[in-house]
Design a protein around this motif. Structure first.
Motif, short mmCIF file in Angstrom:
data_model
loop_
_atom_site.label_atom_id
_atom_site.label_comp_id
_atom_site.label_asym_id
_atom_site.label_seq_id
_atom_site.Cartn_x
_atom_site.Cartn_y
_atom_site.Cartn_z
N GLY A 126 -8.17 1.52 -2.51
CA GLY A 126 -7.22 2.22 -3.15
C GLY A 126 -7.69 3.47 -3.83
O GLY A 126 -7.27 4.30 -4.75
N THR A 127 -8.98 4.10 -3.29
CA THR A 127 -9.61 5.12 -3.71
C THR A 127 -9.03 6.43 -3.08
O THR A 127 -9.05 6.52 -1.96
CB THR A 127 -11.12 5.17 -3.23
OG1 THR A 127 -11.81 3.89 -3.75
CG2 THR A 127 -12.00 6.36 -3.92
N GLN A 139 0.83 -1.24 -0.02
CA GLN A 139 -0.01 0.01 0.09
C GLN A 139 0.89 1.27 0.02
O GLN A 139 0.60 2.16 -0.65
CB GLN A 139 -0.87 0.04 1.12
CG GLN A 139 -1.88 -1.04 1.32
CD GLN A 139 -2.73 -1.13 2.56
OE1 GLN A 139 -2.52 -0.38 3.29
NE2 GLN A 139 -3.75 -2.09 2.51
N VAL A 175 -5.27 8.09 0.58
CA VAL A 175 -5.94 6.90 -0.03
C VAL A 175 -6.54 6.14 0.65
O VAL A 175 -5.86 5.93 1.59
CB VAL A 175 -4.96 6.25 -1.11
CG1 VAL A 175 -5.55 4.89 -1.89
CG2 VAL A 175 -3.89 6.98 -2.04
N PHE A 182 -7.78 2.56 1.39
CA PHE A 182 -7.65 0.97 1.37
C PHE A 182 -8.86 0.13 2.00
O PHE A 182 -8.51 -1.06 1.85
CB PHE A 182 -6.28 0.57 1.87
CG PHE A 182 -5.28 1.41 0.80
CD1 PHE A 182 -4.94 0.76 -0.32
CD2 PHE A 182 -4.51 2.36 1.40
CE1 PHE A 182 -3.90 1.46 -1.09
CE2 PHE A 182 -3.52 2.96 0.51
CZ PHE A 182 -2.96 2.61 -0.68
N TYR A 232 1.99 1.99 -3.41
CA TYR A 232 1.24 2.35 -4.24
C TYR A 232 0.95 3.88 -4.16
O TYR A 232 0.96 4.76 -5.13
CB TYR A 232 -0.07 1.56 -4.13
CG TYR A 232 -1.24 2.04 -4.83
CD1 TYR A 232 -1.42 1.69 -6.16
CD2 TYR A 232 -2.41 2.99 -4.26
CE1 TYR A 232 -2.57 2.41 -7.06
CE2 TYR A 232 -3.32 3.43 -4.93
CZ TYR A 232 -3.36 3.13 -6.25
OH TYR A 232 -4.66 3.81 -6.94
N VAL A 233 0.85 4.44 -2.79
CA VAL A 233 0.72 5.65 -2.91
C VAL A 233 1.89 6.46 -3.08
O VAL A 233 1.71 7.58 -3.63
CB VAL A 233 0.65 5.96 -1.10
CG1 VAL A 233 0.55 7.48 -0.65
CG2 VAL A 233 -0.80 5.14 -0.49
#
Length: 570
Positions: free
Chosen positions: A382-383, A243, A279, A281, A246-247
């Motif tokens: 992940g929005t 995560q 984000v 999660f 990803y960020v």
């Protein structure tokens, strides 16, 4: 007569001026002549060498100890770039002009040269007799590492690769055997990255090449020390790292969008941008059911209907009051869905049936469909909930009419345009509560650190000393040759100085040379004159007469030579 003879002698004996260099060279002995010739030849050789070294380019080593493949590729590229080169003795190094070394290395590095030689299983071809088991195992390991390096370097994004294998010694006890492991160091080309599929491919390539190696035992690291091979094992730590990655990737993507828009306008080093992404999660699943009753005039659907009738056919007298009402036919039955229930009692025209309907029973059940709506919502993890962008712009440089450069802030209109560009780049949304902050300030220039190296040890000073070494050395050598060999010979070639008593005599007169010059006899000391004799007085009178009347003395000498008696008048 004497006067005529003097005039004839002046015309028939012209003054002779010999060449002083030729006469001086003739006076030298053989040793001095040889020394003068060798010195002049050495001086000419020194001057020619200095001229050659001054005009010859200084070649420096570009690369040394290259393989044949890399050396050929480098030479081919140098020929295309029109860079002069030459080989060192033995071909172990490639030399280029000193002023082109750094530029050539940078240009070759942009082409990926030299790639370096990697040795694989060909090491096994050079096995020597008497090798120990440890040497054989080490040679096999080196060959396997080289083959894996070649395979990984074949990827388009990989510039260089190094593979380290840890192969433990196996023994006969199965429980005590250690599993092998591997480490891979990758040097990627600038601007290129590896996706997860490519990293997984490298891991499985290494794990499949070594027996009993687990893919989890393979570590892949890039040139910045970032661990690329992250195997998710389901633990919270691994999920959090994914995560976080990803960020970070999302923030870098938005920052790159901002830089790609503003750098062509303001310059490469005049923009700094940072984006922070919030984000979500969390995984949310929502189910809802909605029921809508049939109300009003909305259509309805009958799901089921049941009708039950019962009665007896016994003869019974007609019920009710005889008369006209009893003779009327029954009316139409009405059963509204939504309405008031039917009246209980006597219905006009509905209670007249006859005797047979007196014991009948009728039941009817109707079931209608009711609307039902079921909704299931799953939110993907992940929005992006919120974005915050911070951009700092440097002052712009401007030049006035006098040519002086100055810096100043951007105008309000330019700041508004840049603010709008940043909002469009990140997809600004007021519903999410995004924020954008653009500031214009002067960047501080980094202060150059003072060089603590002594001035005589600095590279520029050493290079300057090397450039002046040959000219100064040649100059010193030339001075030594001139002062040691040429100058003494030139001194001996000079004519001896004239005596002090010859100022009143005519220049070039042979009589002055005979009378005034005192012959020098080397090795014989001059006798000491303690008293003045008659001969010395007569000699002094003759010298004085020759100085006062050289023509008369010349006629006397000439008469003596011809055997004539001198005239008394003279």
């Amino acid at each position: 007569m004497n006067t005529a003879v003097a005039e004839i002698d002046a015309t028939t004996l012209p003054e002779r001026r010999p060449n002083p260099l030729v006469d001086g060279f003739a006076r030298l002995d053989k040793t001095r002549k040889l020394m003068l010739g060798l010195g002049a030849a050495a001086m000419v050789a020194v001057l020619a060498t200095a001229f050659y070294l001054a005009n010859r380019p200084d070649y420096r080593v570009l690369y040394a100890n290259l393989s044949e493949k890399d050396g050929g590729a480098v030479l081919a590229q140098l020929s295309q770039m029109n860079v002069p080169y030459k080989h060192a003795e033995g071909g172990g190094a490639i030399l280029v002009p000193a002023n082109m070394v750094h530029d050539t290395r940078l240009r070759l590095a942009s082409q990926g040269l030299p790639k370096g030689s990697v040795t694989g299983f060909e090491l096994m071809d050079n096995s020597k007799l008497g090798m120990t088991q440890f040497q054989e195992r080490l040679t096999f390991q080196r060959g396997l590492e080289g083959e894996l390096t070649r395979s990984i370097s074949a990827l388009s994004s990989v510039a260089e690769a190094r593979v380290h294998l840890a192969l433990p010694n196996q023994n006969g006890f199965f429980r005590e055997q250690q599993k092998p492991s591997a480490s891979v160091l990758l040097t990627l080309y600038p601007g290129r990255t590896l996706d997860k599929a490519q990293i997984a491919g490298i891991v499985h390539l290494v794990a499949s090449s070594v027996p009993e190696m687990n893919p989890k035992a393979v570590s892949v690291v890039d040139q910045h020390g970032t661990l690329l091979s992250q195997v998710g094992d389901g633990t919270p730590g691994s999920v959090e790292s994914q995560q976080l990655e990803y960020v970070r990737t999302l923030e870098q993507m938005y920052a790159k969008r901002i830089l790609d828009l503003l750098e062509p306008v303001l310059g490469r080093d005049n923009v700094r941008a940072q984006v922070t992404a919030d984000v979500d999660f969390s995984q949310v699943e929502q189910t809802s059911e909605q029921y809508r009753p049939n109300q009003g005039n909305e259509p309805s659907a009958v799901r089921s209907q049941q009708l039950v009738e019962s009665g007896s056919n016994l003869d019974q007298p007609a019920p009710g009051v005889p008369g006209a009402v009893a003779n009327l036919p029954p009316g139409q039955a009405q059963a509204p869905i939504n309405g008031d229930p039917a009246q209980v009692g006597v219905v006009p025209g509905g209670n007249v049936g006859g005797a047979a309907d007196a014991n009948r029973r009728r039941e009817q059940v109707i079931n209608y469909e009711v609307d039902r709506s079921v909704q299931v919502t799953r939110n993907a993890p992940g929005t992006v909930r919120r974005l915050s962008a911070a951009v700092v712009l440097n002052h712009v440089e401007s030049t006035d009419r006098r040519g002086q450069a100055s810096t100043g802030p951007l105008s309000a209109e330019q700041m508004e345009q840049i603010n709008a560009l940043v909002r469009e780049a990140i997809g600004y949304s007021t519903q999410r509560g995004d924020s954008v902050n653009v500031m214009n300030a002067a960047f501080t220039k980094p202060a150059t650190a003072a060089d603590d190296v002594a001035w005589w040890k600095q590279a520029d000073t050493v290079e300057l000393a090397r450039s002046f070494a040959w000219p100064v050395g040649m100059l010193v050598l030339g001075l030594i040759l001139f002062l040691g060999m040429v100058r003494p010979a030139l001194k001996m070639m000079q004519a001896p100085p004239a005596p002090a008593g010859a100022e009143g005599a005519a220049a070039g007169s042979q009589l002055n040379a005979l009378v005034d010059d005192e012959p020098q006899r080397p090795g014989l000391p001059q006798p000491v004159q303690n008293e003045v004799t008659v001969e010395m007085l007569r000699l002094e009178d003759a010298k004085r007469l020759a100085r006062e009347n050289p023509v008369a003395v010349a006629n006397i000498v000439k008469a003596w030579v011809n055997g004539e008696a001198p005239s008394a008048a003279t």
